[in-house]
Design an enzyme around this catalytic site. Structure first.
Site, PDB file in Angstrom:
ATOM      1  N   CYS A 117      39.742  34.452  48.792  1.00 56.32           N
ATOM      2  CA  CYS A 117      38.329  34.268  49.117  1.00 56.32           C
ATOM      3  C   CYS A 117      37.807  32.956  48.517  1.00 56.32           C
ATOM      4  CB  CYS A 117      37.512  35.488  48.693  1.00 56.32           C
ATOM      5  SG  CYS A 117      35.875  35.563  49.486  1.00 56.32           S
TER       6      CYS A 117
ATOM      7  N   HIS B 262      40.534  40.017  50.971  1.00 55.19           N
ATOM      8  CA  HIS B 262      40.667  40.510  49.602  1.00 55.19           C
ATOM      9  C   HIS B 262      41.782  41.548  49.490  1.00 55.19           C
ATOM     10  CE1 HIS B 262      37.047  38.771  47.680  1.00 55.19           C
ATOM     11  NE2 HIS B 262      36.528  38.819  48.904  1.00 55.19           N
TER      12      HIS B 262
ATOM     13  N   GLU C 164      42.938  42.619  46.838  1.00 55.47           N
ATOM     14  CA  GLU C 164      42.651  43.401  45.619  1.00 55.47           C
ATOM     15  C   GLU C 164      41.629  44.507  45.861  1.00 55.47           C
ATOM     16  OE1 GLU C 164      39.324  40.321  45.418  1.00 55.47           O
ATOM     17  OE2 GLU C 164      41.276  40.614  46.395  1.00 55.47           O
TER      18      GLU C 164
END
Length: 245
Positions: free
Chosen positions: A95, A185, A187
């Site tokens: 990002c 993302h 994560e």
């Protein structure tokens, strides 16, 4: 063994930190990163990483900041990344990290003309991705979790676009064999993505787009998570199976 640098460029909103996790914890969990083999440096808070040659690689997190603000800490991080590229340090940017590396190397970053991209959405691998072994285990199309207002509008010289979404033409960028960045993302699990949607809708509850945010279906995104985990594993910074169990 040299540590993996986790370059933390921001923090999750306070309510997400309290209910889920902050960025560094998300990366440790979803990336299967061994906490004993990582050096977390919060550059937004003024912390400074060691020289690039002191690390086996770097993961760059997301941020609520905007690359175009050219904040002093961000400019210092961009210079650090230029030095890291000169020694071919393995890099994985996410990002803000995706946009920051593109900016650092001469690309154009700015607000997407069609606004924010947010939710669990599908991306498509492009023909250039077929020759990259780091993407060999990924299907042609898969879901990812996204939340961003700015994008890489023009990749820097030498960068190759490996994936796109309907909204954003630069979902994965490749910089040779050592650096790979994603607008999405890996994560984020589904619970974190849902909390972000709730948080956005709570900011402007009377807004019609906020209503649509609440109606989105979110999910875990195992293929994007695998991309992060494979990067970590390639550096030997992953947890052992015994530690995970």
């Amino acid at each position: 063994m040299k540590p993996l640098l986790l370059m933390q460029t921001g923090d999750a909103p306070q309510m997400i930190q309290q209910e889920q996790a902050n960025f560094e914890q998300m990366f440790l969990k979803q990336g299967n990163i061994d906490a004993n083999r990582v050096h977390i440096v919060h550059v937004l808070a003024g912390e400074t990483p060691l020289p690039p040659e002191d690390y086996c690689g770097v993961v760059i997190t997301g941020s609520a900041a905007m690359v175009t603000e050219r904040l002093p800490w961000s400019e210092r991080a961009a210079e650090w990344l230029r030095q890291a590229m000169q020694i071919n340090l393995p890099i994985f940017g996410v990002c803000y990290g995706h946009q920051l590396l593109a900016y650092a190397l001469g690309g154009e970053v700015g607000y997407h003309p069609q606004g924010m991209e947010v939710g669990t959405l599908e991306i498509e691998l492009l023909p250039a991705a077929h020759s990259d072994k780091r993407l060999a285990s990924l299907p042609p199309r898969f879901n990812v979790n996204l939340i961003h207002a700015q994008s890489v509008l023009t990749p820097p010289p030498g960068a190759e676009v490996l994936a796109r979404s309907q909204h954003d033409a630069c979902q994965i960028l490749r910089y040779g064999a050592n650096a790979l960045t994603t607008q999405f993302h890996p994560e984020f699990n589904g619970a974190i993505m849902q909390r972000y949607l709730n948080w956005l809708s709570e900011l402007e509850p009377a807004n019609q787009p906020a209503y649509r945010l609440k109606q989105q279906r979110v999910s875990d995104t195992p293929f994007s998570q695998l991309l992060l985990q494979d990067f970590v594993a390639s550096l030997g910074a992953q947890q052992s199976l015994a530690e995970v169990g």
